[in-house]
Design a protein around this motif. Structure first.
Motif, PDB file in Angstrom:
ATOM      1  N   CYS A 177       0.675  -1.037  -0.086  1.00  0.00           N
ATOM      2  CA  CYS A 177       0.463   0.269   0.063  1.00  0.00           C
ATOM      3  C   CYS A 177       1.144   0.977   0.196  1.00  0.00           C
ATOM      4  N   ASP A 188      -5.704  -7.377  -6.157  1.00  0.00           N
ATOM      5  CA  ASP A 188      -7.075  -7.628  -5.409  1.00  0.00           C
ATOM      6  C   ASP A 188      -6.971  -7.287  -4.137  1.00  0.00           C
ATOM      7  N   GLN A 191      -5.758  -3.545  -3.810  1.00  0.00           N
ATOM      8  CA  GLN A 191      -7.240  -2.593  -3.875  1.00  0.00           C
ATOM      9  C   GLN A 191      -8.801  -2.358  -3.355  1.00  0.00           C
ATOM     10  N   THR A 194      -7.266  -0.463   0.091  1.00  0.00           N
ATOM     11  CA  THR A 194      -7.261   0.462   0.476  1.00  0.00           C
ATOM     12  C   THR A 194      -9.116   1.336  -0.190  1.00  0.00           C
ATOM     13  N   ARG A 195      -9.149   0.637  -1.144  1.00  0.00           N
ATOM     14  CA  ARG A 195     -10.690   1.434  -0.928  1.00  0.00           C
ATOM     15  C   ARG A 195     -11.619   1.580   0.624  1.00  0.00           C
ATOM     16  N   ARG A 201      -8.658   4.516  -4.769  1.00  0.00           N
ATOM     17  CA  ARG A 201      -8.100   3.110  -5.525  1.00  0.00           C
ATOM     18  C   ARG A 201      -6.646   2.563  -5.226  1.00  0.00           C
ATOM     19  N   GLY A 202      -6.677   1.527  -5.638  1.00  0.00           N
ATOM     20  CA  GLY A 202      -5.186   1.123  -5.697  1.00  0.00           C
ATOM     21  C   GLY A 202      -4.780   0.741  -6.698  1.00  0.00           C
ATOM     22  N   SER A 203      -3.564   0.525  -6.698  1.00  0.00           N
ATOM     23  CA  SER A 203      -2.609   0.837  -7.839  1.00  0.00           C
ATOM     24  C   SER A 203      -1.243   0.340  -7.540  1.00  0.00           C
ATOM     25  N   TYR A 212      -3.399   0.419 -11.867  1.00  0.00           N
ATOM     26  CA  TYR A 212      -4.817   0.278 -11.582  1.00  0.00           C
ATOM     27  C   TYR A 212      -5.602  -0.948 -12.006  1.00  0.00           C
ATOM     28  N   LYS A 213      -5.642  -1.575 -13.056  1.00  0.00           N
ATOM     29  CA  LYS A 213      -5.913  -2.553 -13.425  1.00  0.00           C
ATOM     30  C   LYS A 213      -5.009  -3.886 -13.543  1.00  0.00           C
TER      31      LYS A 213
END
Length: 472
Positions: A177, A188, A191, A194-195, A201-203, A212-213
């Protein structure tokens, strides 16, 4: 009709002593013939119409097989998912008129034929049917097992793929993080964390790029493992994703007529609508806030600010210290250091001089061969120059304002490269090195003088090579 032609079989045209048993005029026979043959058998007076016993039996056999296959396919369409419910359908061949006639004429002979069939021959006749039934049963069992496996573990394939992707990401990147530095074993979970904890948004970051994806992260990692994975086969330019490569092919290697989105002002075509919207900004004039000169577009204004007012060229060659306005210009310059000529040389049609690229040829013709060229005088030192381009170079080199100030000693310079070399004298950093003896210096001019005096042969060879590259 001639008697000899009348006795010929319509299908095989065999005039042998085969007894005819049907005719193409018979409605049932005509229906079978339409099913078996794609072409028509017209009823002409001059053509024979009788069909021999052997041809009639073949038509009956083909028609029976055709109907069997048709009904079986109808079953598959009606119940495609349940193979166990399928039943073998067999259309029994109706006895032809000639066969019935033979049964009436010689029943004893038919009984004799049946008596001659042994048990083994009957068994051999049943084997193909049993084999087909076994194959259908085996296929049905296989499908049933696959369905049962999916019901028992429907996400097995998906879970295996996710585990493989997480393992690949862990091998190349640190999944932690960026807010609290907590580490995770999958993207996953990062994400979700962080949410929930940071409302963000996790990155993950790699090569100064933020992802981000997960699919983009995997794609980027694959570009490290195989740099030529997304390589253009036409210009050998490499890209970091398939989408970028596809867009490059549409923009660079697609003719203008095939691009659906056209600019109403200049007619240039684009493969994507958003590219056309970006292009429209190049037709909006922009005014310089310093000299109030009106430029053609915002991008032209940006170049104007860099070259005229700020002089802050960020693209500097690490080998010789030369500055460039664009990254593309720096890349071309680096290729020259590597002995690669990135620009195709062209020849002037007036004086036969070779120059690099069409843009240089255009400048050469404008400055050397243009009839509009008239001598101009510098308004500062009154020195005469053959054209405005030469005068501009003179002013930028001699009469430019000393606006680059050293933050250490306050000394000012006309160009940023001079400030960079001066600043190196304060920090003790060596900017340049001799490729022959390894001597270190922070001045490009000193390096040039050193190579010319200490290594004259190597200096002369490099000069000849540079001249050959410049003039062919």
């Amino acid at each position: 009709m001639d008697k000899q032609i009348k006795e010929i079989c319509r299908l095989c045209l065999d005039p042998s002593e085969k007894s005819s048993c049907s005719s193409i005029k018979d409605l049932a026979m005509r229906s079978k013939l339409k099913t078996v043959f794609k072409f028509e058998l017209p009823e002409e007076e001059s053509f024979p119409c009788e069909i021999c016993h052997e041809c009639s039996s073949k038509v009956d056999e083909f028609h029976s097989f055709h109907e069997t296959v048709r009904l079986n396919q109808d079953q598959l369409k009606a119940e495609p998912a349940d193979l166990n419910a399928l039943q073998y359908v067999e259309i029994k061949q109706e006895p032809s008129p000639c066969a019935a006639k033979q049964d009436d004429e010689s029943p004893a002979s038919q009984n004799d034929i049946k008596d001659e069939l042994s048990d083994s021959e009957e068994e051999d006749a049943r084997k193909p049917l049993r084999r087909k039934r076994k194959q259908r049963a085996s296929a049905a069992k296989t499908v049933t097992k696959m369905k049962q496996a999916r019901r028992n573990d429907p996400d097995k394939d998906k879970n295996e793929k996710v585990a493989e992707e997480n393992k690949k990401i862990q091998e190349f990147l640190n999944i932690s993080c960026k807010f609290c530095s907590e580490k995770f074993d999958s993207f996953d979970r990062l994400q979700k964390h962080t949410r929930k904890s940071h409302n963000s948004r996790g990155s993950l970051t790699c090569c100064n790029r933020v992802f981000y994806k997960k699919c983009r992260i995997i794609e980027h990692i694959d570009s490290h493992l195989n740099p030529n994975q997304f390589l253009c086969g036409l210009c050998n330019k490499s890209y970091c994703s398939q989408n970028s490569l596809d867009l490059h092919n549409l923009r660079k290697h697609c003719i203008n007529e095939e691009k659906p989105f056209k600019c109403e002002k200049c007619g240039q075509g684009f493969p994507k609508e958003w590219l056309l919207k970006v292009h429209y900004t190049t037709h909006i004039p922009a005014e310089c806030t310093i000299c109030h000169k009106v430029l053609a577009s915002a991008s032209t204004l940006k170049t104007h600010m860099v070259t005229i007012h700020t002089g802050n060229s960020k693209h500097i060659c690490d080998t010789c210290g030369q500055e460039f306005r664009t990254k593309l210009g720096l890349e071309r310059h680096i290729k020259q250091h590597m002995g690669i000529d990135p620009i195709e040389r062209v020849q002037c049609h007036i004086c036969s001089k070779w120059v690099k690229g069409k843009s240089c040829l255009k400048i050469h013709i404008k400055t050397v061969h243009s009839e509009e060229n008239q001598s101009v005088t510098c308004d500062v030192c009154h020195q005469i120059y053959p054209n405005m381009r030469a005068l501009g170079c003179h002013k930028r080199g001699v009469h430019a304002e000393e606006k680059f100030e050293c933050e250490i000693c306050g000394k000012k310079f006309k160009r940023s490269i001079y400030l960079k070399e001066h600043r190196a004298s304060h920090t003790g950093q060596s900017l340049y090195s001799c490729d022959v003896c390894g001597m270190m210096t922070n001045s490009n001019a000193n390096l040039y003088s050193h190579k010319k005096s200490k290594h004259p042969e190597e200096w002369l060879e490099a000069r000849k090579k540079a001249m050959a590259n410049a003039y062919g």
